[in-house]
Design an enzyme around this catalytic site. Sequence first.
Site, PDB file in Angstrom:
ATOM      1  N   GLY B  81      -1.027   0.404   3.989  1.00 26.16           N
ATOM      2  CA  GLY B  81       0.213  -0.315   3.681  1.00 26.16           C
ATOM      3  C   GLY B  81      -0.012  -1.600   2.907  1.00 26.16           C
ATOM      4  O   GLY B  81      -1.048  -2.251   3.041  1.00 26.16           O
ATOM      5  N   ARG B 145      -2.879   6.495   1.778  1.00 24.79           N
ATOM      6  CA  ARG B 145      -3.278   6.589   3.185  1.00 24.79           C
ATOM      7  C   ARG B 145      -4.326   7.660   3.478  1.00 24.79           C
ATOM      8  O   ARG B 145      -4.616   7.952   4.644  1.00 24.79           O
ATOM      9  CB  ARG B 145      -2.027   6.804   4.052  1.00 24.79           C
ATOM     10  CG  ARG B 145      -1.086   5.603   4.015  1.00 24.79           C
ATOM     11  CD  ARG B 145       0.032   5.681   5.032  1.00 24.79           C
ATOM     12  NE  ARG B 145       0.913   4.524   4.920  1.00 24.79           N
ATOM     13  CZ  ARG B 145       0.726   3.358   5.572  1.00 24.79           C
ATOM     14  NH1 ARG B 145      -0.285   3.211   6.391  1.00 24.79           N
ATOM     15  NH2 ARG B 145       1.570   2.358   5.397  1.00 24.79           N
ATOM     16  N   ASP B 175      -7.899  -1.858  10.187  1.00 28.93           N
ATOM     17  CA  ASP B 175      -9.005  -1.557  11.111  1.00 28.93           C
ATOM     18  C   ASP B 175      -9.617  -0.180  10.844  1.00 28.93           C
ATOM     19  O   ASP B 175     -10.836  -0.047  10.770  1.00 28.93           O
ATOM     20  CB  ASP B 175      -8.576  -1.724  12.575  1.00 28.93           C
ATOM     21  CG  ASP B 175      -7.322  -0.951  12.929  1.00 28.93           C
ATOM     22  OD1 ASP B 175      -6.511  -0.649  12.025  1.00 28.93           O
ATOM     23  OD2 ASP B 175      -7.137  -0.634  14.117  1.00 28.93           O
ATOM     24  N   ASP B 176      -8.775   0.826  10.632  1.00 31.35           N
ATOM     25  CA  ASP B 176      -9.299   2.167  10.386  1.00 31.35           C
ATOM     26  C   ASP B 176     -10.098   2.227   9.083  1.00 31.35           C
ATOM     27  O   ASP B 176     -11.177   2.799   9.034  1.00 31.35           O
ATOM     28  CB  ASP B 176      -8.150   3.178  10.279  1.00 31.35           C
ATOM     29  CG  ASP B 176      -7.681   3.637  11.651  1.00 31.35           C
ATOM     30  OD1 ASP B 176      -8.348   3.297  12.656  1.00 31.35           O
ATOM     31  OD2 ASP B 176      -6.642   4.321  11.713  1.00 31.35           O
ATOM     32  N   LYS B 202      -7.404  -6.445   5.757  1.00 31.27           N
ATOM     33  CA  LYS B 202      -6.012  -6.484   5.320  1.00 31.27           C
ATOM     34  C   LYS B 202      -5.097  -5.907   6.381  1.00 31.27           C
ATOM     35  O   LYS B 202      -5.409  -4.877   6.943  1.00 31.27           O
ATOM     36  CB  LYS B 202      -5.859  -5.638   4.055  1.00 31.27           C
ATOM     37  CG  LYS B 202      -4.433  -5.427   3.611  1.00 31.27           C
ATOM     38  CD  LYS B 202      -4.109  -3.951   3.304  1.00 31.27           C
ATOM     39  CE  LYS B 202      -4.039  -3.132   4.582  1.00 31.27           C
ATOM     40  NZ  LYS B 202      -3.510  -1.780   4.390  1.00 31.27           N
ATOM     41  N   THR B 203      -4.034  -6.520   6.708  1.00 31.19           N
ATOM     42  CA  THR B 203      -2.856  -5.930   7.361  1.00 31.19           C
ATOM     43  C   THR B 203      -1.870  -7.004   7.766  1.00 31.19           C
ATOM     44  O   THR B 203      -2.250  -8.013   8.364  1.00 31.19           O
ATOM     45  CB  THR B 203      -3.179  -5.069   8.597  1.00 31.19           C
ATOM     46  OG1 THR B 203      -1.942  -4.729   9.245  1.00 31.19           O
ATOM     47  CG2 THR B 203      -4.026  -5.792   9.629  1.00 31.19           C
ATOM     48  N   ILE B 204      -0.621  -6.780   7.427  1.00 36.06           N
ATOM     49  CA  ILE B 204       0.413  -7.738   7.823  1.00 36.06           C
ATOM     50  C   ILE B 204       0.596  -7.737   9.335  1.00 36.06           C
ATOM     51  O   ILE B 204       1.123  -8.688   9.889  1.00 36.06           O
ATOM     52  CB  ILE B 204       1.779  -7.450   7.169  1.00 36.06           C
ATOM     53  CG1 ILE B 204       2.358  -6.110   7.628  1.00 36.06           C
ATOM     54  CG2 ILE B 204       1.691  -7.516   5.655  1.00 36.06           C
ATOM     55  CD1 ILE B 204       3.869  -6.039   7.489  1.00 36.06           C
ATOM     56  N   ASP B 205       0.176  -6.636  10.009  1.00 37.14           N
ATOM     57  CA  ASP B 205       0.404  -6.529  11.451  1.00 37.14           C
ATOM     58  C   ASP B 205      -0.389  -7.549  12.255  1.00 37.14           C
ATOM     59  O   ASP B 205      -0.059  -7.815  13.405  1.00 37.14           O
ATOM     60  CB  ASP B 205       0.050  -5.126  11.946  1.00 37.14           C
ATOM     61  CG  ASP B 205       0.979  -4.074  11.376  1.00 37.14           C
ATOM     62  OD1 ASP B 205       2.064  -4.454  10.891  1.00 37.14           O
ATOM     63  OD2 ASP B 205       0.634  -2.883  11.419  1.00 37.14           O
ATOM     64  N   MET B 250       8.641  -5.542  11.821  1.00 39.98           N
ATOM     65  CA  MET B 250       7.537  -4.581  11.735  1.00 39.98           C
ATOM     66  C   MET B 250       6.445  -4.906  12.735  1.00 39.98           C
ATOM     67  O   MET B 250       6.264  -6.054  13.131  1.00 39.98           O
ATOM     68  CB  MET B 250       6.966  -4.560  10.319  1.00 39.98           C
ATOM     69  CG  MET B 250       7.559  -3.463   9.469  1.00 39.98           C
ATOM     70  SD  MET B 250       6.592  -3.174   7.969  1.00 39.98           S
ATOM     71  CE  MET B 250       7.565  -1.835   7.244  1.00 39.98           C
ATOM     72  N   GLY B 251       5.684  -3.882  13.090  1.00 34.32           N
ATOM     73  CA  GLY B 251       4.582  -4.045  14.033  1.00 34.32           C
ATOM     74  C   GLY B 251       4.684  -3.019  15.142  1.00 34.32           C
ATOM     75  O   GLY B 251       5.265  -3.304  16.184  1.00 34.32           O
ATOM     76  N   GLU B 311       8.863  -3.696  16.439  1.00 33.24           N
ATOM     77  CA  GLU B 311       9.174  -2.313  16.093  1.00 33.24           C
ATOM     78  C   GLU B 311       8.739  -1.302  17.160  1.00 33.24           C
ATOM     79  O   GLU B 311       9.470  -0.368  17.461  1.00 33.24           O
ATOM     80  CB  GLU B 311       8.452  -2.001  14.774  1.00 33.24           C
ATOM     81  CG  GLU B 311       8.894  -0.752  14.079  1.00 33.24           C
ATOM     82  CD  GLU B 311       8.069  -0.519  12.811  1.00 33.24           C
ATOM     83  OE1 GLU B 311       7.095  -1.271  12.578  1.00 33.24           O
ATOM     84  OE2 GLU B 311       8.400   0.403  12.062  1.00 33.24           O
TER      85      GLU B 311
END
Lengths: 549, 549
Positions: B81, B145, B175-176, B202-205, B250-251, B311
């Site tokens: 994402g 993805r 992470d993945d 990277k990740t906005i989460d 989100m999350g 979310e």
Amino acid sequence: MELSVLQKSRYDYAPKLPGMLRHGIAEISVKEGEETQSVADQEQIKALFPNTYGKKEITFVKGANTSAAKKQVVGVILSGGQAPGGHNVVCGLYDALKATNKDNELYGFKGGPSGLLDDDYLIFDDAYINKFRNTGGFDIIGSGRTKLETPEQFAIAAEVCKKHGITAIVIIGGDDSNTNAGVLAEYMAANNTGVQVIGCPKTIDGDLKNEDIEISFGFDTATKTYSELIGNVERDCNSAKKYWHFIKVMGRSASHVALECALQTQPNICLISEEVAAKKMSLSQIADQIADSVITRAEKGMHFGVVVIPEGVVEFVPEFSVLIAEINELLAGSKADEFNSLASWKEKYAFIKDGLTEASMKVFAILPTAIQQQLFLERDPHGNVQVSLIESEKLFSEMVGAKLAERGYAERYATLHHFFGYEGRCAFPSNFDSDYCYSLGYNAFMLIQYGYNGYLSKVSNLSAPASEWVAGGMPITKMMNIERRHGEDKPVIKKALVELDGAPFKYFEANRAKWAEETCFTYPGAIQYYGPTEVCDLPTITLTLEHAK
Amino acid sequence: MELSVLQKSRYDYAPKLPGMLRHGIAEISVKEGEETQSVADQEQIKALFPNTYGKKEITFVKGANTSAAKKQVVGVILSGGQAPGGHNVVCGLYDALKATNKDNELYGFKGGPSGLLDDDYLIFDDAYINKFRNTGGFDIIGSGRTKLETPEQFAIAAEVCKKHGITAIVIIGGDDSNTNAGVLAEYMAANNTGVQVIGCPKTIDGDLKNEDIEISFGFDTATKTYSELIGNVERDCNSAKKYWHFIKVMGRSASHVALECALQTQPNICLISEEVAAKKMSLSQIADQIADSVITRAEKGMHFGVVVIPEGVVEFVPEFSVLIAEINELLAGSKADEFNSLASWKEKYAFIKDGLTEASMKVFAILPTAIQQQLFLERDPHGNVQVSLIESEKLFSEMVGAKLAERGYAERYATLHHFFGYEGRCAFPSNFDSDYCYSLGYNAFMLIQYGYNGYLSKVSNLSAPASEWVAGGMPITKMMNIERRHGEDKPVIKKALVELDGAPFKYFEANRAKWAEETCFTYPGAIQYYGPTEVCDLPTITLTLEHAK
């Protein structure tokens, strides 16, 4: 954290006044222009406003202040939906009032016009008002939707003013509220109350606009906020390359917001309600137009796109309005009970089919099931369909899906939906709105100080730098015409719709075919309050194009 | 308009590097630290990564560059994402690579990891890359993805690298993707391909976080964008004083985003999924907690408020997970056909009642009808309930309404709903993310240049000014442990959940009772890129609180 860092920092922003108001109160003089006439129906309007009709347009210029020295007590009211900059109108009004005479007082009536009727108010002081400088929202005194329009209400208003020694009321509102301000001004004059009434043009919808009002305040900030979000979604769309985003934006009666956002972000499709009405477009035609873009883009390998939809568009589709009218009729009175007693949707559907004309049934039949059910299941207290609740972004995305299937399109068509409205009405005002609103308020007080009644605070030449803005006032009656409202002829300020021969729409029309097929997304980003002038002080594209004429 | 004024202006922004990287390529030297161990399961991880396990942590310092002079051809991939700042990682990587040797080349594999497998790429040059400096989105090369995880994929990757003479791959992902980067690095080493692999977090989460990664990039910008919107809605709420706004953010797997937004905006209620799971909260308990706030505030005359919902929260409610599992079971295989053959919802409801355990039926029964139907009518290709489609913001607002009715509350309770997600993933990166990402990319190249493999680009001390940031690298294996995934033991980087004994949650917990009863809204406003440092360069509150420990 009590306050955000931005809020603290915005307190230090000094809004820019029009050049002619920058020399201090002592150096503001009045230049009177021509006597005015209403834009239409002059005889009728004149008869209705014997005391406030035909007054002169006025402009402020640098020169000796010749107003009479007297203590002023002023009341201010926020009316209707929130728009960024409302606080600054109050601040500008307060600052001019205090700069003129430290003993002057400003009353804020709470919760909208009802605050005046209920005599619910606060008196502003520096400590209180400083907390609201250059901030969004209407929380400074709250707002409300009570309409000030009956003689009984006017009498109460006059009494409340008398009680507090209030000699002027400033009403900050949209077209209806400013119409009512004009009527109240006439009442105050006719009854020798000694109370002046001044209006200020507010609405994010941008539909309070005419040859005297270049733009209502809040439109700049709201459309920039929505454009930030639409641009971000576009960039996401163009990165993930897998969704069609259907984005609804606020604006029920006019599509200025959608149009400005489209000009700023260049989506693949933007519907304009006024065009839909003018061309008598059907839902099916609209869906086809979007489906064309989906197919053309898919042929180029792009299975993604962005569609912008004005909130009120379905109400502008003639066949849909007919359908709604028929449904309201079909469920009137006891017929609703009969309908509700039917157990299954199948039976209900049969009832509907039986009751609608063939033409309307055809329209009904192509609607997605969820929307069909919504039209019948969610009704307002009068039993009418709640058109404003219709999720038109989902309506169109589903109808487009059906069109694509019909046309044999078998590729990816995945959709996401958004509605941007409440996100933009209370944003920190852009520098433009901070400046414009502060000027409107400052200017409103100068109109009061010079004794004008039934005027709208007018600041113009807005696409130029603030130093070149022109401050003055225009009789509200000048903007009025007679319209039929709720079965009665009424003097009103005309609501401004998007003009299909206006420069903003023409620009959109000239470019949209390209936008529909290619990816021409523009990403405006967040509103900037500091930094380069070209980034921070840019007016809307609508205003720029209108002034380029 | 081709480009927005902000985009043009952002091209001129010079991202801030950590002090130690500011002296030019010739003055960047390596300091090796201790050998590392994985955070858990050392023996197993060591056995799985014989070539890349146990390597030393490294830090860059000012000193003579001792790396071998050789031409580098590097490939870069954006995985998963979108997150604001991805473009700057590529720009930093490119700039360091070109500064080291003008003949060095950077390949961008298109559309995510699949671009590497399909050999679909572009080669960056100045003209192309300059269009993406300090901009949001992943449109520079697109993302995807596809997971790089099988030996067959690795073999293809090695072949593609060999074909182009690529000696290093930078994988920008969550992470993945970073776990897979570690596995790929081991493969490349084990097979003597001469290809290095470097990861970037990277990740906005915000759930890729551990003692080595202070924060993943994008979290700062995304949470600031959501907080802008939540703050604007709060201000609208506090101005109109008539709605309860339910805002989903989100999350799915963690609530870092919701928590950071709550710290920035101080809503009346914010749910934290990790707390819901830890306390084994029921839907009814959650609804009661919100209803408490509604009633308390109503008693004080405030019929409005804001509720923030992560979310994924319903998936953390134990009884709800059980219900979902039972529904999946109930509709498995041919039972779905039987269910679908039932004509009315009434019959279907009876079928459901028959099939669920008493406990799950109790949970099912209190759900709003629309959600009940959604659970049964919309299922994924495997026949499972699509939990991610559940509109939890509506679920909770309706359940709260039911609770209020039960409790005899008869006052105003009107609700509005929002979901903020796509609006924040592609915003122009904040100065923090612009600087951090550029530094991660620049630093990634220095790791390549010094011959490291299986490392994560690490920039730390992030709550200090950029000049004090520390640049270096950490072996990816150091962050791994063994977890059971899809029935297999796998070495993975642990996903970081909100820690209930961590400083951010503790701060929230200490204040939320007050926020629930009073109106403590904070309005962060739009992200600012220019202007005062305290406004523009502020890190997240989460990071600040974590570092204050």
